[in-house]
Write an enzyme that holds these catalytic residues in place. Structure first.
Site, mmCIF file in Angstrom:
data_model
loop_
_atom_site.group_PDB
_atom_site.id
_atom_site.type_symbol
_atom_site.label_atom_id
_atom_site.label_comp_id
_atom_site.label_asym_id
_atom_site.label_seq_id
_atom_site.Cartn_x
_atom_site.Cartn_y
_atom_site.Cartn_z
ATOM 1 N N SER A 16 1.816 2.477 1.587
ATOM 2 C CA SER A 16 0.546 3.192 1.408
ATOM 3 C C SER A 16 -0.591 2.428 2.063
ATOM 4 O O SER A 16 -1.756 2.670 1.780
ATOM 5 C CB SER A 16 0.276 3.403 -0.082
ATOM 6 O OG SER A 16 0.212 2.163 -0.733
ATOM 7 N N SER A 254 -3.636 -6.581 -4.389
ATOM 8 C CA SER A 254 -3.440 -5.159 -4.113
ATOM 9 C C SER A 254 -3.726 -4.924 -2.643
ATOM 10 O O SER A 254 -4.166 -5.831 -1.931
ATOM 11 C CB SER A 254 -4.366 -4.308 -4.972
ATOM 12 O OG SER A 254 -5.649 -4.294 -4.397
ATOM 13 N N LYS A 255 -3.480 -3.678 -2.235
ATOM 14 C CA LYS A 255 -3.687 -3.354 -0.824
ATOM 15 C C LYS A 255 -5.142 -3.536 -0.437
ATOM 16 O O LYS A 255 -5.488 -3.606 0.728
ATOM 17 C CB LYS A 255 -3.218 -1.928 -0.544
ATOM 18 C CG LYS A 255 -1.734 -1.733 -0.826
ATOM 19 C CD LYS A 255 -0.959 -1.229 0.373
ATOM 20 C CE LYS A 255 0.533 -1.500 0.314
ATOM 21 N NZ LYS A 255 1.269 -0.861 -0.747
ATOM 22 N N ARG A 256 -6.022 -3.618 -1.460
ATOM 23 C CA ARG A 256 -7.446 -3.788 -1.134
ATOM 24 C C ARG A 256 -7.807 -5.239 -0.782
ATOM 25 O O ARG A 256 -8.875 -5.504 -0.282
ATOM 26 C CB ARG A 256 -8.312 -3.295 -2.292
ATOM 27 C CG ARG A 256 -8.657 -1.818 -2.139
ATOM 28 C CD ARG A 256 -9.060 -1.220 -3.448
ATOM 29 N NE ARG A 256 -7.899 -1.155 -4.333
ATOM 30 C CZ ARG A 256 -7.962 -1.084 -5.658
ATOM 31 N NH1 ARG A 256 -9.100 -1.082 -6.254
ATOM 32 N NH2 ARG A 256 -6.856 -1.005 -6.373
ATOM 33 N N ASP A 257 -6.901 -6.171 -1.092
ATOM 34 C CA ASP A 257 -7.189 -7.569 -0.744
ATOM 35 C C ASP A 257 -6.925 -7.759 0.742
ATOM 36 O O ASP A 257 -5.833 -8.158 1.147
ATOM 37 C CB ASP A 257 -6.308 -8.517 -1.570
ATOM 38 C CG ASP A 257 -6.746 -8.564 -3.010
ATOM 39 O OD1 ASP A 257 -7.859 -9.020 -3.266
ATOM 40 O OD2 ASP A 257 -5.973 -8.110 -3.877
#
Ligand code: GLU
Length: 317
Positions: A16, A254-257
């Protein structure tokens, strides 16, 4: 199909976004654990949520894994005999498993909205998920048919009042009473998307997977999956859950890091630097020195891997 390797591990990422250090550690540990025993590695792309996992992310992930030297014997681009390797193309298999559970009288439609699920004062699990209160389990067939005229239902599995336990290869014994700790869980969402719990069991069994290596955030999914293996009369693999990597400030990665994502790292550091540092954090590289996956085969041992979550020191990467 018939599987010849005795040990078969897998990577099962959900692309994702660009993969991050946590995903890479998962692939590294799965790869080492299977390869050290002379086993095969399968790559399966868990893109059931096609809106969140468009094909371009999967292609990028495959390219990133190759760059890291984490190769697979079966999967996209490698063939294997259990094609397709994208879950979005395997829905007929999930439907067949669902039909089987339905024929056993274990599936019922659920019309609860998200707001209703939250309002039902079911206790919250430690992992933040709610325990389904069983509201729609009590609907009569006539009531369900009436509601289905205006709203398409999700489908849930009726879970037994029973403890389901297993011994994790790394974390030790774990058990849950599914009725109390989880409730009747989703097999298919109201928009028709099959649930991870069902798809992962169908696929790991179809692909002859003998060992599942994944993050400890999925430890609590395992009793649900073991129930499905039993109901569908499928052989269950062994499980090894490993601790999660935390960002320097202690939050879950998370992918936001962005700085833990490969888009940031790939331009700055080599694949061997990434793997060496991850292996150091995971306890089987004595220093943070660069290492190839191949060279780590000699050092990897589950005994060395910690059981507590691991915080990435500031500035390590
Ligand atoms: N696709 C899942 C994820 O990326 C992993 C599933 C599994 O390993 O069982 O979180």
């Amino acid at each position: 199909m018939e599987h010849t390797s005795i040990v078969r591990g897998r990577f099962a990422p959900s692309p994702s976004g660009r993969i991050h250090l946590g995903n890479i550690l998962c692939c590294l540990l799965s790869w080492l654990s299977a390869r050290q025993k002379g086993g095969a590695v399968v790559l399966r792309v868990e893109d059931l949520d096609t809106a969140r996992c468009p094909r371009r992310y999967a292609s990028q992930m495959e390219e990133d894994l190759k760059w890291l030297g984490l190769t697979w014997d079966e999967g996209p681009g490698a063939g294997g005999g259990d094609e397709p390797y994208y879950q979005s193309q395997r829905t007929a298999l999930y439907q067949a498993a669902l039909d089987r559970l339905r024929s056993m009288g274990l599936v019922y439609p659920c019309f609860c909205t998200r707001a209703e699920l939250h309002a039902a004062s079911a206790p919250h699990r430690e992992d933040g998920q709610t325990v389904y209160a069983g509201t729609c389990r009590r609907l009569t067939a006539a009531e369900a048919a009436e509601r289905a005229r205006t709203r398409s239902p999700a489908l849930r599995l009726r879970v037994p009042e029973e403890e389901i336990g297993f011994t994790d290869g790394h974390m030790g014994p774990y058990r849950e009473n599914l009725a109390r700790d989880c409730g009747d869980f989703l097999l298919r969402r109201s928009d028709g998307m099959f649930a991870y719990q069902l798809a992962v069991v169908v696929d790991d069994a179809a692909m002859g997977i003998t060992e599942v290596v994944r993050g400890a955030d999925l430890l609590s999914s395992t009793p649900r999956q073991l129930l499905l293996y039993r109901l569908l009369d499928l052989p269950a693999p062994t499980f090894c859950h490993f601790p999660l990597l935390l960002a320097p400030d202690g939050r879950r990665l998370s992918k936001r890091d962005a700085d833990a994502g490969l888009s940031c790292l790939r331009g700055r550091v080599t694949a061997a630097e990434i793997l060496g540092k991850l292996a150091y954090l995971a306890g089987f590289n004595p220093s943070a020195s660069p290492r190839t996956a191949e060279s780590l085969l000699a050092d990897f041992s589950w005994d060395r891997v910690p059981r507590e979550d691991v915080r990435i020191p500031e500035g390590l990467f």
